[in-house]
Scaffold this motif. Structure first.
Motif, PDB file in Angstrom:
ATOM      1  N   ASP A 124       0.831  -1.207   0.000  1.00 24.23           N
ATOM      2  CA  ASP A 124       0.000   0.000   0.000  1.00 24.23           C
ATOM      3  C   ASP A 124       0.862   1.252   0.000  1.00 24.23           C
ATOM      4  N   SER A 125       2.173   1.074   0.277  1.00 28.25           N
ATOM      5  CA  SER A 125       3.031   2.257   0.317  1.00 28.25           C
ATOM      6  C   SER A 125       4.242   2.073  -0.592  1.00 28.25           C
ATOM      7  N   ALA A 126       4.609   3.163  -1.265  1.00 32.98           N
ATOM      8  CA  ALA A 126       5.736   3.141  -2.202  1.00 32.98           C
ATOM      9  C   ALA A 126       7.041   2.859  -1.446  1.00 32.98           C
ATOM     10  N   GLU A 127       7.107   3.377  -0.232  1.00 36.08           N
ATOM     11  CA  GLU A 127       8.336   3.212   0.554  1.00 36.08           C
ATOM     12  C   GLU A 127       8.579   1.731   0.853  1.00 36.08           C
ATOM     13  N   LYS A 128       7.522   1.060   1.317  1.00 36.80           N
ATOM     14  CA  LYS A 128       7.639  -0.378   1.639  1.00 36.80           C
ATOM     15  C   LYS A 128       7.958  -1.179   0.365  1.00 36.80           C
ATOM     16  N   ALA A 129       7.348  -0.794  -0.744  1.00 37.64           N
ATOM     17  CA  ALA A 129       7.591  -1.503  -2.001  1.00 37.64           C
ATOM     18  C   ALA A 129       9.067  -1.384  -2.381  1.00 37.64           C
ATOM     19  N   CYS A 130       9.626  -0.179  -2.224  1.00 38.27           N
ATOM     20  CA  CYS A 130      11.037   0.032  -2.596  1.00 38.27           C
ATOM     21  C   CYS A 130      11.973  -0.730  -1.653  1.00 38.27           C
ATOM     22  N   GLU A 131      11.616  -0.779  -0.384  1.00 36.97           N
ATOM     23  CA  GLU A 131      12.424  -1.553   0.587  1.00 36.97           C
ATOM     24  C   GLU A 131      12.501  -3.022   0.155  1.00 36.97           C
ATOM     25  N   TYR A 132      11.336  -3.544  -0.236  1.00 29.82           N
ATOM     26  CA  TYR A 132      11.248  -4.942  -0.675  1.00 29.82           C
ATOM     27  C   TYR A 132      12.113  -5.178  -1.908  1.00 29.82           C
ATOM     28  N   LEU A 133      12.087  -4.198  -2.822  1.00 29.06           N
ATOM     29  CA  LEU A 133      12.828  -4.350  -4.079  1.00 29.06           C
ATOM     30  C   LEU A 133      14.336  -4.438  -3.849  1.00 29.06           C
ATOM     31  N   GLU A 134      14.811  -3.778  -2.777  1.00 26.36           N
ATOM     32  CA  GLU A 134      16.248  -3.812  -2.460  1.00 26.36           C
ATOM     33  C   GLU A 134      16.734  -5.250  -2.298  1.00 26.36           C
ATOM     34  N   ARG A 135      15.833  -6.119  -1.827  1.00 28.10           N
ATOM     35  CA  ARG A 135      16.235  -7.511  -1.555  1.00 28.10           C
ATOM     36  C   ARG A 135      15.800  -8.476  -2.667  1.00 28.10           C
ATOM     37  N   ALA A 136      15.153  -7.947  -3.699  1.00 29.33           N
ATOM     38  CA  ALA A 136      14.543  -8.821  -4.710  1.00 29.33           C
ATOM     39  C   ALA A 136      15.537  -9.208  -5.809  1.00 29.33           C
ATOM     40  N   SER A 137      15.186 -10.251  -6.574  1.00 22.47           N
ATOM     41  CA  SER A 137      16.009 -10.568  -7.741  1.00 22.47           C
ATOM     42  C   SER A 137      15.264 -10.126  -9.012  1.00 22.47           C
ATOM     43  N   PHE A 138      16.034  -9.900 -10.070  1.00 17.87           N
ATOM     44  CA  PHE A 138      15.478  -9.291 -11.286  1.00 17.87           C
ATOM     45  C   PHE A 138      15.670 -10.217 -12.480  1.00 17.87           C
ATOM     46  N   PRO A 139      14.831 -10.082 -13.546  1.00 22.79           N
ATOM     47  CA  PRO A 139      13.709  -9.139 -13.680  1.00 22.79           C
ATOM     48  C   PRO A 139      12.603  -9.418 -12.668  1.00 22.79           C
ATOM     49  N   ILE A 140      11.768  -8.407 -12.483  1.00 21.44           N
ATOM     50  CA  ILE A 140      10.639  -8.524 -11.561  1.00 21.44           C
ATOM     51  C   ILE A 140       9.439  -7.805 -12.190  1.00 21.44           C
ATOM     52  N   VAL A 141       8.235  -8.169 -11.742  1.00 22.33           N
ATOM     53  CA  VAL A 141       7.032  -7.639 -12.390  1.00 22.33           C
ATOM     54  C   VAL A 141       6.245  -6.758 -11.416  1.00 22.33           C
ATOM     55  N   LEU A 142       5.916  -5.545 -11.843  1.00 16.48           N
ATOM     56  CA  LEU A 142       5.080  -4.641 -11.042  1.00 16.48           C
ATOM     57  C   LEU A 142       3.701  -4.580 -11.669  1.00 16.48           C
ATOM     58  N   LYS A 143       2.667  -4.695 -10.830  1.00 14.60           N
ATOM     59  CA  LYS A 143       1.300  -4.633 -11.365  1.00 14.60           C
ATOM     60  C   LYS A 143       0.455  -3.657 -10.551  1.00 14.60           C
ATOM     61  N   ALA A 144      -0.062  -2.638 -11.222  1.00 16.09           N
ATOM     62  CA  ALA A 144      -1.028  -1.752 -10.566  1.00 16.09           C
ATOM     63  C   ALA A 144      -2.232  -2.621 -10.204  1.00 16.09           C
ATOM     64  N   ASP A 145      -2.794  -2.398  -9.024  1.00 12.76           N
ATOM     65  CA  ASP A 145      -3.879  -3.264  -8.540  1.00 12.76           C
ATOM     66  C   ASP A 145      -5.121  -3.233  -9.436  1.00 12.76           C
ATOM     67  N   GLY A 146      -5.506  -2.040  -9.859  1.00 17.52           N
ATOM     68  CA  GLY A 146      -6.814  -1.892 -10.523  1.00 17.52           C
ATOM     69  C   GLY A 146      -6.744  -1.932 -12.039  1.00 17.52           C
ATOM     70  N   LEU A 147      -7.869  -1.594 -12.684  1.00 20.20           N
ATOM     71  CA  LEU A 147      -7.938  -1.600 -14.144  1.00 20.20           C
ATOM     72  C   LEU A 147      -7.108  -0.457 -14.717  1.00 20.20           C
ATOM     73  N   ALA A 148      -6.274  -0.769 -15.705  1.00 21.54           N
ATOM     74  CA  ALA A 148      -5.401   0.259 -16.277  1.00 21.54           C
ATOM     75  C   ALA A 148      -5.315   0.086 -17.790  1.00 21.54           C
TER      76      ALA A 148
END
Ligand code: AMP
Ligand code: GLY
Length: 423
Positions: A124-148
């Motif tokens: 729900d927060s950009a800050e938490k998402a970025c923290e998570y990404l620091e530990r993630a492996s790539f490539p990775i997929v980001l998905k907006a929750d709603g219809l886009a």
């Protein structure tokens, strides 16, 4: 009976063609429709999100069945509004259409009911998402929750790209409120396949498989589009894969929704990735796919009205859903420049070549009537579908028929279904 289709693209034209073949249909309306649909139905100038106007029109005309085709009105609850007015509707209610309306919801559902999908986390927060990404492996997929508009998925190759993506979706709100929540998902590789299915709340009957080509350019290059062409069936969707999906994906999804008090009646579209570890759900849609429908419905043998009514009445188990033992390919004719800037208003020539054909179809997407005749009015203009005894023949037929039509700035991919020739 009197039928109203809500929507106005190539998918709705394909649905309209199937509906108009039903002996039970006396009068067909479409809101808002397009120039091609207007040749077989009466188009009414009502937008798909004008719920009150759609309800008033359906009541005034004593419509026996309303078919809601696009995602926005389904997710927004048009079915519920129409049902409250006593109308019969094909298409899920809002509480079930959420499988398309919220990726966070659908991921949670799959996790809870052990339906195979990519690993993920929701933020729900950009800050938490970025923290998570620091530990993630790539490539990775980001998905907006709603219809886009089908554009809310970003595949990021490295940390910087992913952080920029989080900012674009969650802070800059590139996709509006769809980006209030974010799903970050494991990157999967494999063949993609689309499986559409009819669902009556408890029984599910799958249609034949299909595959979409989403990128604008040949060889899957260029920008993502709404779909530049499709073929059906997918040769990669084997009986073994089908058996796995029936057991672990299709029925479990319908049962999970019922168990959550979200009975689903309508079409579930399973976007699958055939990975080395087996099929995984990439996404659910709560509707027919576009342009998958343009290759699937022309091959369906059943009376579509009978199937839709069985879904509404919970009697789908009584239907023997059957498809022709052949293949179909759909080549989208677009306006040059699509999906970015393009011009419209050009006269379309050659449409009459399709009159009276049963193996060739010209489905209209972005067209309208004008004083000069039928003109282009959108990025994707027409979907040219042809059938053949196998995919190779269907492909040759579709490209031959794509030449029958001309308009200024006509653009198409030349490799729709090509990979299949080499398989
Ligand atoms: P979706 O709207 O979820 O279907 O995503 C759009 C496209 O993004 C899909 O058709 C895939 O090509 C790609 N995609 C979505 N999720 C993943 C994933 N987990 N791994 C790799 N590609 C994906
Ligand atoms: N062809 C993909 C979709 O309809 O969402």
């Amino acid at each position: 009976m009197k039928v109203l289709i809500v929507g106005g693209g190539g998918r709705e034209h394909a649905i309209a063609v199937s509906v108009s073949k039903s002996e039970r249909v006396e009068q067909l309306y479409c809101a808002p429709g397009n120039a091609g649909i207007g040749q077989i139905a009466q188009c009414v100038p009502i937008g798909v999100m004008e719920f009150d106007k759609i309800a008033a029109f359906a009541k005034e005309k004593e419509i026996d069945l309303v078919i809601v085709a696009p995602d926005d009105p389904l997710v927004g609850g048009l079915t519920d509004v129409l049902e409250k007015e006593g109308l019969r509707v094909f298409g899920p209610r809002k509480n079930a259409a959420i499988i398309e309306g919220s990726k966070a919801f659908s991921k949670e559902l799959m996790k809870k009911y052990h339906i195979p999908t990519a690993e993920y986390e929701t933020f729900d927060s950009a800050e938490k998402a970025c923290e998570y990404l620091e530990r993630a492996s790539f490539p990775i997929v980001l998905k907006a929750d709603g219809l886009a508009l089908g554009k809310g998925v970003l595949i990021c190759q490295d940390l910087q790209e992913a952080k920029d993506g989080v900012k674009a979706i969650m802070l800059d709100k590139q996709f509006g409120s769809a980006g209030n929540r974010l799903v970050i998902e494991e990157f999967l590789t494999g063949r993609e396949v689309s499986v559409l299915s009819f669902v009556d709340g408890k029984t599910i009957k799958t249609m034949t498989s299909a595959q979409d080509h989403k990128r604008a350019g040949d060889g899957d290059t260029g920008l993502n589009t709404g779909g530049m062409g499709t073929f059906s069936p997918s040769p990669f969707y084997t009986e073994e894969i089908d058996a796995f999906c029936r057991k672990y994906i299709y029925q479990p999804t319908v049962d999970a929704l019922a168990c959550e008090g979200r009975e689903f009646k309508g079409v579930i579209f399973f976007g699958l990735m055939l990975t080395e570890k087996g099929p995984r759900v990439l996404e659910y849609n709560a509707r027919f796919g576009d342009p998958e429908t343009q290759v699937v419905l022309p091959r369906m043998k059943n009376d579509i009205i009978q199937v839709m009514e069985a879904c509404i009445d919970g009697k789908l188990d009584e239907i023997d859903l059957q498809f022709e033992d052949n293949a179909a390919v759909c080549v989208v004719l677009a306006s040059k420049g699509y999906p970015a800037a393009y011009e419209k208003g050009f006269v379309i020539n050659g449409l009459e070549r399709f009159d009276g054909q049963d193996s060739y179809f010209c489905f209209h997407a972005g067209t309208k009537e004008s004083e000069m005749g039928i003109v282009t009015s959108g990025g994707r203009v027409l979907g040219i579908t042809a059938k053949g005894k196998d995919l190779k023949e269907a492909r040759a037929n579709a490209y031959a028929a794509a030449k029958w039509v001309s308009f200024e700035n006509k653009y198409m991919r030349y490799d729709i279904g090509k990979a299949i020739d080499e398989s």
